[in-house]
Design a protein around this motif. Structure first.
Motif, PDB file in Angstrom:
ATOM      1  N   LEU A  77      30.473 -11.403  19.023  1.00  0.00           N
ATOM      2  CA  LEU A  77      29.288 -11.647  19.850  1.00  0.00           C
ATOM      3  C   LEU A  77      28.262 -12.520  19.132  1.00  0.00           C
ATOM      4  CD1 LEU A  77      28.873  -8.085  21.392  1.00  0.00           C
ATOM      5  CD2 LEU A  77      29.698 -10.156  22.553  1.00  0.00           C
ATOM      6  N   LEU A  78      28.279 -12.499  17.807  1.00  0.00           N
ATOM      7  CA  LEU A  78      27.344 -13.316  17.029  1.00  0.00           C
ATOM      8  C   LEU A  78      27.822 -14.761  16.848  1.00  0.00           C
ATOM      9  CD1 LEU A  78      26.319 -10.759  14.247  1.00  0.00           C
ATOM     10  CD2 LEU A  78      24.873 -11.605  16.118  1.00  0.00           C
ATOM     11  N   GLN A  79      29.085 -15.031  17.162  1.00  0.00           N
ATOM     12  CA  GLN A  79      29.615 -16.386  16.975  1.00  0.00           C
ATOM     13  C   GLN A  79      28.806 -17.389  17.811  1.00  0.00           C
ATOM     14  OE1 GLN A  79      31.956 -17.120  14.572  1.00  0.00           O
ATOM     15  NE2 GLN A  79      31.527 -14.955  14.172  1.00  0.00           N
ATOM     16  N   GLY A  80      28.512 -18.539  17.199  1.00  0.00           N
ATOM     17  CA  GLY A  80      27.771 -19.583  17.882  1.00  0.00           C
ATOM     18  C   GLY A  80      26.281 -19.321  17.977  1.00  0.00           C
ATOM     19  N   THR A  81      25.826 -18.252  17.344  1.00  0.00           N
ATOM     20  CA  THR A  81      24.410 -17.892  17.371  1.00  0.00           C
ATOM     21  C   THR A  81      23.744 -18.362  16.088  1.00  0.00           C
ATOM     22  OG1 THR A  81      24.892 -15.949  18.719  1.00  0.00           O
ATOM     23  CG2 THR A  81      22.822 -15.938  17.519  1.00  0.00           C
ATOM     24  N   GLU A  82      22.586 -18.967  16.209  1.00  0.00           N
ATOM     25  CA  GLU A  82      21.808 -19.354  15.040  1.00  0.00           C
ATOM     26  C   GLU A  82      21.020 -18.129  14.582  1.00  0.00           C
ATOM     27  OE1 GLU A  82      18.492 -22.653  13.617  1.00  0.00           O
ATOM     28  OE2 GLU A  82      19.114 -22.606  15.717  1.00  0.00           O
ATOM     29  N   ILE A  83      21.129 -17.797  13.306  1.00  0.00           N
ATOM     30  CA  ILE A  83      20.422 -16.645  12.732  1.00  0.00           C
ATOM     31  C   ILE A  83      19.602 -17.159  11.559  1.00  0.00           C
ATOM     32  CG2 ILE A  83      20.633 -14.332  11.735  1.00  0.00           C
ATOM     33  CD1 ILE A  83      23.447 -14.179  13.005  1.00  0.00           C
ATOM     34  N   VAL A  84      18.285 -16.965  11.619  1.00  0.00           N
ATOM     35  CA  VAL A  84      17.405 -17.506  10.585  1.00  0.00           C
ATOM     36  C   VAL A  84      16.420 -16.456  10.092  1.00  0.00           C
ATOM     37  CG1 VAL A  84      17.560 -19.858  11.482  1.00  0.00           C
ATOM     38  CG2 VAL A  84      15.709 -18.386  12.241  1.00  0.00           C
ATOM     39  N   CYS A  85      15.975 -16.654   8.861  1.00  0.00           N
ATOM     40  CA  CYS A  85      14.924 -15.825   8.294  1.00  0.00           C
ATOM     41  C   CYS A  85      13.616 -16.576   8.482  1.00  0.00           C
ATOM     42  CB  CYS A  85      15.183 -15.564   6.807  1.00  0.00           C
ATOM     43  SG  CYS A  85      13.964 -14.455   6.085  1.00  0.00           S
ATOM     44  N   SER A  86      12.794 -16.055   9.376  1.00  0.00           N
ATOM     45  CA  SER A  86      11.546 -16.725   9.694  1.00  0.00           C
ATOM     46  C   SER A  86      10.623 -15.751  10.405  1.00  0.00           C
ATOM     47  CB  SER A  86      11.844 -17.925  10.609  1.00  0.00           C
ATOM     48  OG  SER A  86      10.656 -18.645  10.845  1.00  0.00           O
ATOM     49  N   GLY A  87       9.336 -15.986  10.264  1.00  0.00           N
ATOM     50  CA  GLY A  87       8.346 -15.172  10.938  1.00  0.00           C
ATOM     51  C   GLY A  87       8.222 -15.527  12.408  1.00  0.00           C
ATOM     52  N   PHE A  88       7.618 -14.643  13.155  1.00  0.00           N
ATOM     53  CA  PHE A  88       7.461 -14.778  14.594  1.00  0.00           C
ATOM     54  C   PHE A  88       6.817 -16.106  14.998  1.00  0.00           C
ATOM     55  CE2 PHE A  88       4.392 -14.286  18.076  1.00  0.00           C
ATOM     56  CZ  PHE A  88       5.257 -14.034  19.133  1.00  0.00           C
ATOM     57  N   ALA A  89       5.716 -16.433  14.369  1.00  0.00           N
ATOM     58  CA  ALA A  89       4.963 -17.638  14.757  1.00  0.00           C
ATOM     59  C   ALA A  89       5.809 -18.904  14.607  1.00  0.00           C
ATOM     60  CB  ALA A  89       3.677 -17.756  13.950  1.00  0.00           C
ATOM     61  N   ASP A  90       6.550 -19.016  13.522  1.00  0.00           N
ATOM     62  CA  ASP A  90       7.384 -20.199  13.311  1.00  0.00           C
ATOM     63  C   ASP A  90       8.559 -20.259  14.281  1.00  0.00           C
ATOM     64  OD1 ASP A  90       5.775 -21.137  11.249  1.00  0.00           O
ATOM     65  OD2 ASP A  90       6.946 -20.112   9.700  1.00  0.00           O
ATOM     66  N   VAL A  91       9.118 -19.111  14.605  1.00  0.00           N
ATOM     67  CA  VAL A  91      10.247 -19.072  15.539  1.00  0.00           C
ATOM     68  C   VAL A  91       9.801 -19.496  16.932  1.00  0.00           C
ATOM     69  CG1 VAL A  91      11.881 -17.540  16.717  1.00  0.00           C
ATOM     70  CG2 VAL A  91      11.540 -17.336  14.263  1.00  0.00           C
ATOM     71  N   MET A  92       8.661 -19.040  17.332  1.00  0.00           N
ATOM     72  CA  MET A  92       8.179 -19.353  18.683  1.00  0.00           C
ATOM     73  C   MET A  92       7.608 -20.755  18.725  1.00  0.00           C
ATOM     74  SD  MET A  92       9.277 -16.723  20.065  1.00  0.00           S
ATOM     75  CE  MET A  92       8.820 -16.943  21.744  1.00  0.00           C
TER      76      MET A  92
END
Length: 173
Positions: free
Chosen positions: A158-173
């Motif tokens: 289910l995670l395949q093709g998903t981008e997973i990053v370490c980042s805070g809320f403000a930067d992600v949005m």
């Protein structure tokens, strides 16, 4: 679809209701700025309601666990199988926790320790002290029930093709 982790504030019991509130398939990119156990994402992805997705969290150890499960699931399964689950596991809890705290905080070994500590620690809590060390006390369980290989492979799929990053809320949005 059950998440791999027990997580404070996790939405696994509410995932169906939350999904229903969206009214169908996600049009566009699903953005999850607080991944936690990824309960709602996994539920919706398993139902085919999410295509493109970005999952993020500010906790690098949590993010690394999800990345390892996505990218190296067979190695995570191998590492997890090396950790005890039958009676007597409590005697190695402190050593596994110390090993986890020593790092490195990437890869299959890290993911296996993270998953094992999540099931072996008190109530599945995740807590760090000021030095950034995981410091949850040992739980009281007769045996442990870490995720099975089949469950890990299903989540990995289910995670395949998903981008997973370490980042805070403000930067992600």
């Amino acid at each position: 679809m059950r998440p791999l982790l027990k997580w404070a504030g996790g939405k696994s019991k509410l995932a169906g209701q939350i999904s229903g509130a969206f009214g169908g398939r996600c049009r566009g990119r699903w953005i999850e700025p607080f991944i936690g156990s990824a309960s709602v994402f996994l539920y919706r992805r398993a139902k085919g309601e999410i295509g493109d997705a970005l999952l993020a969290d500010v906790n690098p150890k949590l993010v690394a666990m999800h990345v390892a499960v996505r990218d190296e699931v067979d190695d995570v399964i191998t590492e997890l199988a090396r950790l005890p689950v039958a009676s007597g596991w409590e005697s190695v809890y402190a050593a596994v926790r110390d090993d986890f705290n020593d790092g490195p905080w990437v890869g299959p070994r890290h993911a296996a320790r993270f998953l094992w500590l999540n099931r072996a620690g008190f109530n599945g809590l995740y807590r760090e002290n000021r030095r950034g060390h995981f410091n949850v006390p040992v739980g009281r369980y007769a045996t442990l029930a870490p995720p099975t290989p089949a469950h890990l492979r299903e989540v990995s799929g289910l995670l395949q093709g998903t981008e997973i990053v370490c980042s805070g809320f403000a930067d992600v949005m």
